[in-house]
Design a protein around this motif. Structure first.
Motif, PDB file in Angstrom:
ATOM      1  N   ALA A   1     -43.444 -35.288  17.188  1.00 54.48           N
ATOM      2  CA  ALA A   1     -42.016 -35.550  17.395  1.00 54.48           C
ATOM      3  C   ALA A   1     -41.813 -36.839  18.193  1.00 54.48           C
ATOM      4  CB  ALA A   1     -41.358 -34.373  18.110  1.00 54.48           C
ATOM      5  N   THR A   2     -42.646 -37.046  19.189  1.00 54.76           N
ATOM      6  CA  THR A   2     -42.554 -38.263  20.005  1.00 54.76           C
ATOM      7  C   THR A   2     -42.856 -39.497  19.162  1.00 54.76           C
ATOM      8  OG1 THR A   2     -43.110 -37.057  22.016  1.00 54.76           O
ATOM      9  CG2 THR A   2     -43.496 -39.435  22.041  1.00 54.76           C
ATOM     10  N   ALA A   3     -43.873 -39.426  18.328  1.00 58.80           N
ATOM     11  CA  ALA A   3     -44.198 -40.549  17.447  1.00 58.80           C
ATOM     12  C   ALA A   3     -43.029 -40.848  16.505  1.00 58.80           C
ATOM     13  CB  ALA A   3     -45.468 -40.249  16.647  1.00 58.80           C
ATOM     14  N   TYR A   4     -42.385 -39.810  16.001  1.00 58.15           N
ATOM     15  CA  TYR A   4     -41.229 -39.988  15.124  1.00 58.15           C
ATOM     16  C   TYR A   4     -40.087 -40.667  15.891  1.00 58.15           C
ATOM     17  CZ  TYR A   4     -37.402 -38.913  11.922  1.00 58.15           C
ATOM     18  OH  TYR A   4     -36.321 -39.010  11.088  1.00 58.15           O
ATOM     19  N   MET A   5     -39.819 -40.203  17.111  1.00 54.70           N
ATOM     20  CA  MET A   5     -38.764 -40.820  17.933  1.00 54.70           C
ATOM     21  C   MET A   5     -39.058 -42.299  18.172  1.00 54.70           C
ATOM     22  SD  MET A   5     -38.221 -37.942  20.860  1.00 54.70           S
ATOM     23  CE  MET A   5     -38.099 -36.224  20.419  1.00 54.70           C
ATOM     24  N   LYS A   6     -40.313 -42.604  18.482  1.00 54.28           N
ATOM     25  CA  LYS A   6     -40.697 -44.003  18.708  1.00 54.28           C
ATOM     26  C   LYS A   6     -40.493 -44.824  17.447  1.00 54.28           C
ATOM     27  CE  LYS A   6     -44.173 -43.288  22.334  1.00 54.28           C
ATOM     28  NZ  LYS A   6     -45.614 -43.380  22.654  1.00 54.28           N
ATOM     29  N   SER A   7     -40.823 -44.265  16.286  1.00 52.82           N
ATOM     30  CA  SER A   7     -40.689 -45.009  15.027  1.00 52.82           C
ATOM     31  C   SER A   7     -39.228 -45.335  14.720  1.00 52.82           C
ATOM     32  CB  SER A   7     -41.303 -44.223  13.860  1.00 52.82           C
ATOM     33  OG  SER A   7     -40.459 -43.162  13.447  1.00 52.82           O
ATOM     34  N   LYS A   8     -38.315 -44.572  15.288  1.00 55.58           N
ATOM     35  CA  LYS A   8     -36.876 -44.783  15.095  1.00 55.58           C
ATOM     36  C   LYS A   8     -36.248 -45.548  16.262  1.00 55.58           C
ATOM     37  CE  LYS A   8     -36.411 -42.385  11.284  1.00 55.58           C
ATOM     38  NZ  LYS A   8     -35.968 -42.987  10.051  1.00 55.58           N
ATOM     39  N   ASN A   9     -37.101 -46.060  17.171  1.00 54.09           N
ATOM     40  CA  ASN A   9     -36.640 -46.776  18.368  1.00 54.09           C
ATOM     41  C   ASN A   9     -35.657 -45.959  19.194  1.00 54.09           C
ATOM     42  OD1 ASN A   9     -38.169 -49.158  17.992  1.00 54.09           O
ATOM     43  ND2 ASN A   9     -36.727 -49.787  16.401  1.00 54.09           N
ATOM     44  N   GLN A  10     -35.943 -44.673  19.333  1.00 60.43           N
ATOM     45  CA  GLN A  10     -35.116 -43.766  20.128  1.00 60.43           C
ATOM     46  C   GLN A  10     -35.795 -43.498  21.466  1.00 60.43           C
ATOM     47  OE1 GLN A  10     -35.088 -40.407  17.503  1.00 60.43           O
ATOM     48  NE2 GLN A  10     -33.562 -41.291  16.148  1.00 60.43           N
TER      49      GLN A  10
ATOM     50  N   LYS B   1     -26.833 -41.444  16.979  1.00 64.00           N
ATOM     51  CA  LYS B   1     -25.677 -41.067  16.155  1.00 64.00           C
ATOM     52  C   LYS B   1     -26.043 -40.114  15.022  1.00 64.00           C
ATOM     53  CE  LYS B   1     -22.998 -45.071  17.406  1.00 64.00           C
ATOM     54  NZ  LYS B   1     -22.278 -46.256  17.017  1.00 64.00           N
ATOM     55  N   GLY B   2     -27.233 -40.278  14.462  1.00 60.64           N
ATOM     56  CA  GLY B   2     -27.668 -39.374  13.401  1.00 60.64           C
ATOM     57  C   GLY B   2     -27.820 -37.950  13.911  1.00 60.64           C
ATOM     58  N   LEU B   3     -28.414 -37.802  15.083  1.00 60.67           N
ATOM     59  CA  LEU B   3     -28.607 -36.480  15.662  1.00 60.67           C
ATOM     60  C   LEU B   3     -27.269 -35.875  16.094  1.00 60.67           C
ATOM     61  CD1 LEU B   3     -30.765 -34.397  16.309  1.00 60.67           C
ATOM     62  CD2 LEU B   3     -31.067 -35.494  18.531  1.00 60.67           C
ATOM     63  N   ILE B   4     -26.396 -36.703  16.650  1.00 57.34           N
ATOM     64  CA  ILE B   4     -25.061 -36.230  17.030  1.00 57.34           C
ATOM     65  C   ILE B   4     -24.357 -35.665  15.792  1.00 57.34           C
ATOM     66  CG2 ILE B   4     -22.759 -36.957  17.824  1.00 57.34           C
ATOM     67  CD1 ILE B   4     -24.256 -38.997  19.662  1.00 57.34           C
ATOM     68  N   GLY B   5     -24.379 -36.393  14.695  1.00 55.31           N
ATOM     69  CA  GLY B   5     -23.752 -35.943  13.458  1.00 55.31           C
ATOM     70  C   GLY B   5     -24.393 -34.667  12.926  1.00 55.31           C
ATOM     71  N   HIS B   6     -25.716 -34.590  13.032  1.00 56.46           N
ATOM     72  CA  HIS B   6     -26.431 -33.405  12.559  1.00 56.46           C
ATOM     73  C   HIS B   6     -25.994 -32.173  13.345  1.00 56.46           C
ATOM     74  CE1 HIS B   6     -29.610 -31.035  10.773  1.00 56.46           C
ATOM     75  NE2 HIS B   6     -30.103 -30.760  11.963  1.00 56.46           N
ATOM     76  N   TYR B   7     -25.941 -32.288  14.671  1.00 58.17           N
ATOM     77  CA  TYR B   7     -25.527 -31.154  15.491  1.00 58.17           C
ATOM     78  C   TYR B   7     -24.074 -30.782  15.234  1.00 58.17           C
ATOM     79  CZ  TYR B   7     -29.920 -31.468  18.130  1.00 58.17           C
ATOM     80  OH  TYR B   7     -31.237 -31.471  18.497  1.00 58.17           O
ATOM     81  N   GLU B   8     -23.232 -31.780  14.998  1.00 58.16           N
ATOM     82  CA  GLU B   8     -21.828 -31.477  14.677  1.00 58.16           C
ATOM     83  C   GLU B   8     -21.731 -30.712  13.360  1.00 58.16           C
ATOM     84  OE1 GLU B   8     -19.260 -34.919  16.972  1.00 58.16           O
ATOM     85  OE2 GLU B   8     -20.167 -35.451  15.037  1.00 58.16           O
ATOM     86  N   LYS B   9     -22.547 -31.072  12.374  1.00 54.57           N
ATOM     87  CA  LYS B   9     -22.552 -30.342  11.099  1.00 54.57           C
ATOM     88  C   LYS B   9     -23.005 -28.896  11.275  1.00 54.57           C
ATOM     89  CE  LYS B   9     -23.279 -34.314   8.109  1.00 54.57           C
ATOM     90  NZ  LYS B   9     -24.259 -35.079   7.345  1.00 54.57           N
ATOM     91  N   LEU B  10     -23.777 -28.646  12.325  1.00 57.68           N
ATOM     92  CA  LEU B  10     -24.239 -27.287  12.612  1.00 57.68           C
ATOM     93  C   LEU B  10     -23.219 -26.501  13.439  1.00 57.68           C
ATOM     94  CD1 LEU B  10     -27.984 -28.048  13.378  1.00 57.68           C
ATOM     95  CD2 LEU B  10     -27.068 -26.840  11.383  1.00 57.68           C
ATOM     96  N   GLY B  11     -22.053 -27.109  13.693  1.00 51.70           N
ATOM     97  CA  GLY B  11     -20.991 -26.403  14.391  1.00 51.70           C
ATOM     98  C   GLY B  11     -20.875 -26.693  15.869  1.00 51.70           C
ATOM     99  N   PHE B  12     -21.674 -27.622  16.364  1.00 52.24           N
ATOM    100  CA  PHE B  12     -21.589 -27.981  17.776  1.00 52.24           C
ATOM    101  C   PHE B  12     -20.472 -28.986  18.003  1.00 52.24           C
ATOM    102  CE2 PHE B  12     -25.778 -26.203  17.706  1.00 52.24           C
ATOM    103  CZ  PHE B  12     -25.949 -25.678  18.972  1.00 52.24           C
ATOM    104  N   THR B  13     -19.857 -28.896  19.160  1.00 53.47           N
ATOM    105  CA  THR B  13     -18.900 -29.895  19.604  1.00 53.47           C
ATOM    106  C   THR B  13     -19.658 -30.891  20.475  1.00 53.47           C
ATOM    107  OG1 THR B  13     -17.111 -28.290  19.593  1.00 53.47           O
ATOM    108  CG2 THR B  13     -16.773 -30.277  20.909  1.00 53.47           C
TER     109      THR B  13
END
Length: 168
Positions: free
Chosen positions: A21-30, A126-138
């Motif tokens: 997961a950390t390697a993935y985050m790094k690859s996305k410059n997060q 922003k991608g993760l924010i949108g993903h969580y919003e689609k799951l019903g999170f505010t």
């Protein structure tokens, strides 16, 4: 699919999933996770707060929970189910496992008379924010923590985004 508590024998797999997961985050410059201390993971397991989702006896996803998160939520802390560090095995990506975790969390919280499921993430992803919003999170906004003592080091590297979903 089965959800149950992680066991001490799962620690090597848990660390493998965190590293991927950390390697993935790094690859996305997060903002990415540090190497978490083994005593943190061990304590979560011993306190039955580290979870795993199994598909055909293989760990597909892991996460940790707590019922109190004052260090991150500050004065807005209240009895809720707080979910941390969701890490999915790449073999199982794209299977909407986070929605399965949220369904489980809703039942878990309902059985304990909790009001909310809460999550946070560091950095304005922003991608993760949108993903969580689609799951019903505010999305409740973002804030730079003033005091990160006692928190993993990635909390020092960006604003914390807050998410909340009512337990129904």
């Amino acid at each position: 699919m089965t959800i149950k508590n992680s066991e001490l024998t799962d620690i090597p797999i848990i660390y493998d999933l965190y590293r991927m997961a950390t390697a993935y985050m790094k690859s996305k410059n997060q903002v990415h996770w540090p190497e978490f201390p083994k005593d943190l993971i061990t304590t979560e397991i011993e306190e039955n707060r580290q979870w795993k989702l199994l598909i055909e006896d293989k760990i597909a996803c892991i996460w940790a929970t707590t019922l109190n998160d004052e260090l991150i939520w500050g004065t807005k802390n209240e009895p809720s189910l707080y979910i941390h560090r969701i890490a999915t095995n790449p073999e199982f990506r794209g299977q909407n496992l986070v929605s399965k975790i949220i369904d489980w969390a809703n039942d878990f919280g309902k059985n304990r008379n909790l009001k909310n499921i809460r999550m946070d993430t560091v950095g304005l992803n922003k991608g993760l924010i949108g993903h969580y919003e689609k799951l019903g999170f505010t999305f409740l906004g973002a804030n730079q923590l003033e005091n990160t003592n006692g928190l993993p080091e990635h909390y020092q590297k960006g604003e914390v985004c807050y998410f909340q979903k009512d337990i129904i």
